[in-house]
Design a protein around this motif. Sequence first.
Motif, PDB file in Angstrom:
ATOM      1  N   GLN A 151      -5.245 -53.083   7.779  1.00 25.04           N
ATOM      2  CA  GLN A 151      -4.202 -53.569   6.888  1.00 25.04           C
ATOM      3  C   GLN A 151      -4.782 -54.497   5.814  1.00 25.04           C
ATOM      4  O   GLN A 151      -4.370 -54.456   4.644  1.00 25.04           O
ATOM      5  N   ARG A 154      -6.289 -52.419   3.177  1.00 24.89           N
ATOM      6  CA  ARG A 154      -5.272 -51.822   2.309  1.00 24.89           C
ATOM      7  C   ARG A 154      -4.813 -52.841   1.261  1.00 24.89           C
ATOM      8  O   ARG A 154      -4.628 -52.504   0.085  1.00 24.89           O
ATOM      9  N   GLU A 286      -2.706 -47.342  12.732  1.00 20.75           N
ATOM     10  CA  GLU A 286      -2.071 -46.786  11.547  1.00 20.75           C
ATOM     11  C   GLU A 286      -0.920 -45.864  11.933  1.00 20.75           C
ATOM     12  O   GLU A 286      -0.926 -45.248  12.983  1.00 20.75           O
ATOM     13  N   ASP A 291       3.062 -49.093   8.472  1.00 18.46           N
ATOM     14  CA  ASP A 291       3.574 -49.114   7.099  1.00 18.46           C
ATOM     15  C   ASP A 291       4.766 -50.053   6.983  1.00 18.46           C
ATOM     16  O   ASP A 291       4.907 -50.782   5.997  1.00 18.46           O
TER      17      ASP A 291
END
Length: 543
Positions: A151, A154, A286, A291
Amino acid sequence: MEGSGEGGQGGEGSGRRRKKSIRRRQPGEGTSMAAPEVPSAASMEEEPAVMPGDEDEPVGPKKSVNATGGCRITRQIATPYASRSEGDSLIVAFTGKKATPPVSPSEGDDIPVATLIECYFVDFLLILSELRSRLGWSVIRAVYDALPEFQVLRLEGMGFGPFLRLEELTPDVALIQALNERWDPECQAFLFPWGHMVPTLEDVVWITGLRVDGQAVTGTTYTSYQEPVERLLELEVRGERSSLVGRTALQASLGIASVRHRTGEGQAEYLARLTEDARAVLVEEEGEAADRDLRRFLILVIGKLILGTRGDPVGYRCLPLLEDLSSVGNYAWGAALLAHLFDSLGTSSRETGVAGFFPLLQVWAYYHLPSLRRRVARQCGAVPLLQRWRFCRDERSLRRQVTLIHDAMDTIPFGNVQWTPYIGEDYATQPWVERGRPYFGRDIWLHCFNTVVPLHHRLVARTLGLHQAVVEFPTRQRSWERPGRSFRGIQQVTDWTVRVREQLDDWERRGKEVVSKAASEEDYYRAYAQRYGAQVYRGSLLG
């Protein structure tokens, strides 16, 4: 952009504003600050009840023009207390700390009630602003530290990494308030005796590390965000017609249900506890759940820091841009931050500052007006530049501090104003600056959904190492009609990519380059003094 400008969220009829003027403060003249309103005693962890219009309506200040043409700011006083003991009790009840009034007990019997109110609540305002600032920084940093490595990577790819690693900055309430009172919404710039000044996209990228290039932060705003909030975040909105969600519910979804300091708990222990609480609920693999976690965190970062609101609610207008997480890094979040900050300047009724990311304004003043001496070095050489400074704490009353800052601003020698403070900085350690360079030094429209404001860089050509030429000073001429300030949470569905197509095209063309053929600034000073009634003093301006 010549001669036009959207004055932020000005309500209907805002075109009837009086012409703003500045004048040099006379000896012994104080600021035009009256006592602040008495806030309600609500716990930091509780969501305060939202009164009608509280989400978006400006609460004051009311402006009047004095006999000399200067703009005075007055505020209505709510529920004044009568005695010193009542004031001390309120301070202790709110903060757990005893107030240190800026007047002696013998003076207290004779000073006006309004002054007495401010004396007692100065400490409260300073402490409250610091607590709220620390609350936001601490929660966001704790969740960031708790995120699994994939994360974090990202977020780095989205361009948020440097911003999220910033250290918290104690708010300099007096400095922010003094700057706020110098803001002219007509031209979207500060008015000083030496001319206009305004934070630019270059300031944003150097100070915060946020991206200022790319797609404008815009799209469609909705009457209700209930469906996307429930679908993408699995949370509930505060009301059927609202773009705000309660902060505590959002924090709880990230594992931080309570943010209270425990008795005897240090800051490091406090952050470690919050981090462990967040780590216990965040998904480590993931997938759709990961998300959802990332969207929740990004909403907290954007809604409370980048596009922060006053009070606890978190704005959700940007949620549709987060549905496709792979495209989040394409947006110019730093430009949206600047638009949001411009929109809030000059409209706040609270002494605790403006909505939006106040550290940008604070550190901008540290670099451009260093002779104010409001900063102390923290980490030399750290990047982004906000990392390098901390607030030099001032124990004087808020009224006294603001008065002294205004006096200093009125007498700063021209040579002490730093127009190009970033010369000599190492670009290699700050690649985000190089990416934003095509947007530097340009007149351009800034976008943040329903907030569309102009950056009049031509008013500050000196930030580009140029002489300031006489230009047509902007006025509030809106090229489209828009609802009043209260429409954010209850507006009709609006596609801003259509409604402000001309301004969006301007952003996509990167605005208009600022140039100047002026050999001196004499003509500019003369025009500036005539326009604003400024008593520009040649010894400071031209010396």
